[in-house]
Structure formats: C-alpha cells, structure tokens
Design an enzyme around this catalytic site. Structure first.
Site, PDB file in Angstrom:
ATOM      1  CD  GLU A 158      -3.176  -0.799   2.106  1.00  0.00           C
ATOM      2  OE1 GLU A 158      -4.340  -1.042   1.782  1.00  0.00           O
ATOM      3  OE2 GLU A 158      -2.869  -0.393   3.250  1.00  0.00           O
ATOM      4  CD  GLU A 232      -4.468  -5.657   2.884  1.00  0.00           C
ATOM      5  OE1 GLU A 232      -5.270  -4.893   3.478  1.00  0.00           O
ATOM      6  OE2 GLU A 232      -3.240  -5.625   3.030  1.00  0.00           O
TER       7      GLU A 232
END
Length: 583
Positions: A158, A232
């Site tokens: 991320e 995710e």
C-alpha cells in the site's frame, strides 16, 4: 513445476486459466504447532491459496542477527502449505502495516535520528537489501519456479497511501529479483492510491471490502487488460483499546465476496484467520491521536482466534461453491476447550524493587530512548534524584507511550500519549527523593508518516523548569522472567507487581484467560507471552493456545501495572470475551 503467467485475459497456471481463492493466514500470529490445522481448514473452506506477510522486525531483531526457526520457521510453514495442496502469496514488505508493531520495520532502524523510512535513504535501502538477502536465499526452493508453493511476491505494501516515489518501488522490485525471486510480482493499494503505488510492468491489485463491483470497475478502467484481483478483501476489522469490538454481518460480507467472484476477480480474504498479537507485538495508529491496537487479532474472520469456524466460514464456503468446486467433507468442528476456574496467584514481587534483578542500569545525562538502549518491546524504567522537598511539576515533551510516575516508590500519577498529557504535579517528601518513571511501549505506529515512532521519554524532561542531568535507564523487555524474586505473600505490593500461581491440567486444550477485576498489564503461561490486558476493553480475555500448556502443573505469571483484585485470582474459560460489538 507450477508456473503462474499473467496475460491480457487473466492468470494462467501451467497454461490453464487460474483464479486465486486465497485467505490471509499470518504464521507469526499463530502458534507453529497449529499451522497445519489452520491450513487444512483453509483448504476445506474452498481456498486454493494462503497469503502471509513477513515481519522483518521479528526475523531480524538486530542488524547482525537473523531468525528463521521456531515460530518464525517460514520454510516449514511453506512446506506445510504445499503438503496441504495450497499455493502461497508472499508479502515480504519490507513494510507490511498489518496492525503490527511498527508495520514490521525493525526498531533499530530508528537509532539513526534522521533516517527516512520507506524511501531511497541509502541507510534504509542497504538494510532492506540485507534483509531480503537473508530472507529470500533460504526461501528460493519454495518458489513455484523451483517446484514450491509461492506463486507470486508482493512489492512493498500500500505504498500509494504513503508516497509516490516510483524509483523507490523500482529498487524494492530490483532487490527482490537480485535475491532470486523469479515469480510474478504485484503491488496492492486502495483504489484511490492505485496510480501512486503501482509500478510499470508489475501487476497492480486493489484493496477493498465493500462495493466490489464498483471498485473492480475502477480497477479495470485504470488497467484495461490483465487480471482483476483484490489482495485485501476486508471482511472484518481490527480493534483498538477503548472502542468496541468490530464485527461484520456474515451474509453481507458473503454477498460482496460473491459479487467479486462473479466479476471474475481473484480474491484474497483479509483475514481468513487473524490469530493473536502475542506479547508486545500489536501496532498502533496515530491520526493526530495515538490509538494502540488490542492483543486479539480475531478480525471477525471465518476462523476465530482459536481456529474455530464461525458463521462467516460457512457463508463464505457457500459463496465460493457457486464459482469453484469444494473439497469433500463437512465444515470442521470446533476444537476442544479447557476450563480451570479460580486459579490463585499466591506469590508476588514488586517491579520497582526487583528492577536491578531484571536489567543492568545505564547511566546518562538525559533519558535514553528504547532505540538507544537497543530495545524493541516492553518497558523502560527511568530514575533520577529530586534535589528539594515539597511541591514539584514534572513536564515531559513526548511520552511514548504511557508513563507511570512514582516518588520513593509511591505512585503519583500517569501520563498518556493517547490523551496528549505532558505535565504532572506531585510532592516530594524529602530532598533526595527518587523520581521513577515507568514507560510502556504500547505499540509502534504501523501506518502513515507516524511510523518514525521512537519510544520512551523523548525531548526535554523538566522538574520545576530544570532538566535533571543524572538519569538511570533500565530496559525491561521482559523476554524472560526467571530473575523475578517471587515470594509468598497475602498482601499486595504497592505499584506495578508480578504475581505467580500454578494450575493443573489433565489434557491440554485451547482456553481463554479471564482477568476480571484486574486493571492493566501482561500475562505469561509457562513462559509464553499471551499479550496485554486492559480493563478499558473491549477485549476482556486472552487466548491461550493448547500447545503452550502441558499435562500436570502449569505456571501463570501476571504483571499488573496498577491494582488487581484483593483475592488475586483468575479463571480459564472455554469462551472468549472480546467485548461489546460494533458493526
């Protein structure tokens, strides 16, 4: 040997269309004797892959020390996954977030006062390259290109939510390649950060937990060709101290999963099985206010903290069945549980009086940070002498993260980072009184710019406007408790104290330690660190894995930082208490 390929239409495995049906399972949050059980339950739910991060801070606790055994035996975990017929998505970071202490970055990086983490700072990149070399060399046989289960490896984590330096990401990818990673690479970001965190020539994936069709459409608009994948798929959430236990309706989550699968996407469930932040390993968030994460990482996942299937397990299994064949067999049954009521803790030892037995003192002209003391987790006890008697004002520029203050061993107050507290008034009974400050690292920040999170007393410390210049620092990581001088007592020591008791077990099984009436501290069973407890909740029990127990006599040690119940008893129960819920 399996070979994963990425083409314009999607994934191919050995030339055949392939879809990841994956679930998060962090080996470092699960007792190693339970890995096989959790992996089997992943396959039985219909998954073909498991995903795991790699915590750099545990594997390389010091620059010259690398650990790859016991609960950190990642090669064994990969072998067990392969034996179960599961592939693996490997996420080695170097930064992992994961609500894990410091996002997995080792604390020793912060001994450099001006280091820039997750950047092209040469000191950081040199440390990353060394870590990858130590980690990936023994993992090469487990890559799919060599017949192992690891199909793909993630670049950073991320990163688009943190920065936009493509050259930094290129260095991370090149370092992985130099260390022998010859399977496909991928990045993951929330949809709004996708462009900032992606890398040319590397598969970009998205993270989300709702509005699946919309987010996948956004991903397709930004990536017209190639596989659709969510690395995710958030099916629950983590908890913080002082809030409610977060849950998500199983049917709602299953509908979102079905929607993603119907769109043809590959999915990694975050989490399939959350596990536990054993010991001091929980992270924290700091968006203008510091918020530490609780010990449990149950995450409201399909497998609960004890590895038992939840209603979400069945709902997800049914959703997967619409899109892929399921293994034969029923949903696994819950495991056996142990109950041991009213365990008395009959021996005690005050923490401050026995500090010399636990740590060598380090003298300094100012309080030293944990990083300067080469300490990762736990507490630091700072002490100095007060020159005058009477009222005094203590001012601390930065408390990281919770300071209990004592004068001649008597508690006079607490300063909490979470409450933005910096000053405390007290009275010194005499000239020469000892000022003691016990500081707890409640978890290094794991997200955002706050990851540069040094611990202890930082900045200026003043007493009545004057900075003391003679300090004693005692690092208390509490990795071993053999030196604690326990003695039988019916009275409760003043201030923080260790308490010990024993209990009998006929046949070990999972259980939950309940500390009703206790305030705040940590617990160990047979030397195994269960984690933190705190009466503010929401979590009000600690998971005890069956493998840490033994037939016969077992030992429980509790470090209570404030005041426990007068009777000093605890219970082991068959069910957890994670607190009142919030959807």
């Amino acid at each position: 040997m399996p070979e994963l390929q990425i083409d314009k239409a999607g994934f191919l495995l050995d030339g055949q269309p392939f879809r990841f049906l994956s679930g998060g399972l962090h080996y470092f949050r699960v007792h190693p004797d339970q890995w096989r059980d959790r992996l089997r339950k992943a396959r039985l739910m219909g998954l073909n892959t498991v995903e795991t991060y790699v915590p750099w801070n545990l594997h390389q606790p010091r620059p010259d020390r690398f650990v790859l055994d016991g609960g950190l035996d990642l090669p064994r975990f990969l072998e067990l996954a392969a034996a179960e017929g599961l592939y693996v998505l490997l996420r080695p970071g170097p930064y992992i977030c994961a609500e894990w202490e410091g996002g997995g970055l080792p604390s020793w990086l912060l001994t450099e006062p001006d280091i820039r983490l997750r950047s092209r700072d040469p000191r950081f990149l040199a440390a990353v390259d060394d870590f990858f070399d130590r980690l990936l060399t023994p993992l090469r046989p487990h890559l799919a290109s060599r017949g192992g289960p690891v199909l793909a490896v993630q670049v950073e984590n991320e990163y688009g939510a943190y920065g936009d330096d493509t050259a930094y990401l290129e260095h991370i990818a090149d370092s992985l390649r130099r260390c022998g990673v010859d399977v496909p690479l991928f990045t993951c970001d929330q949809p709004v950060d996708l462009e900032r965190g992606s890398l040319p020539g590397v598969l970009a994936t998205a993270n989300f937990g709702s509005r699946s069709a919309r987010h996948l459409a956004d991903l397709r608009a930004q990536r017209p060709e190639g596989p659709l994948m969510t690395t995710e798929f958030w099916l629950g959430w983590f908890d913080r101290w002082g809030a409610r236990h977060v849950v998500r309706d199983p049917d709602d989550a299953a509908r979102e999963l079905d929607e993603a699968l119907a769109a043809g996407a590959s999915v990694n469930l975050y989490m399939f099985h959350g596990g536990t932040n054993f010991g001091f390993t929980n992270g924290a968030n700091d968006k203008h206010t510091y918020r530490p994460t609780v010990t449990s990482y149950d995450y409201d996942a399909p497998l609960d903290e004890a590895g038992d299937p939840t209603p979400k397990y069945t709902a997800f299994r049914d959703a997967i069945a619409k899109h892929a064949p399921l293994p034969a067999g029923p949903v696994p049954a819950p495991g056996a549980k142990l109950t041991v009521p009213t365990v008395a803790l009959t021996e005690s030892a005050g923490l401050l009086p026995c500090a010399d037995a636990l740590a060598e003192p380090v003298d300094s002209r100012r309080p030293l940070t944990m990083e300067e003391l080469e300490q990762d987790f736990g507490f630091v006890l700072y002490e100095t002498t007060l020159p005058l008697r009477g009222p005094a004002l203590l001012e601390i520029e930065h408390v990281r993260d919770r300071a209990q203050v004592f004068v001649d061993g008597q508690p006079v107050g607490v300063l909490e980072r979470e409450n933005h507290e910096h000053a405390l008034a007290f009275t010194a009974p005499r000239a020469g009184s000892v000022l003691s400050i016990l500081v707890e690292n409640q978890g290094r920040v794991n997200y955002g710019q706050g990851i540069h999170d040094r611990k202890g007393l930082l900045g200026t410390v003043l007493v009545d406007g004057v900075a003391p210049t003679a300090w004693t620092n005692r690092p208390l990581p509490l990795t071993a408790l053999e030196a604690v001088p326990f003695s039988a007592t019916t009275s409760t020591p003043v201030g923080p104290a260790f308490h010990r008791g024993t209990f009998e077990v006929t046949e070990p099984a999972d259980t939950f330690l309940h500390l009703d009436g206790w305030t705040k501290g940590n617990a160990w069973v047979n030397g195994f660190p269960l984690g933190r407890y705190w009466s503010r909740g929401p979590q009000r029990s600690l998971y005890v894995p069956a493998p840490v127990l033994r037939s016969g006599t077992n030992e429980l040690v509790v470090l209570e930082l404030h005041a426990g119940p007068r009777a000093r008893t605890v219970d082991f129960r068959a069910t957890p208490d994670l607190g009142p819920t919030e959807e």
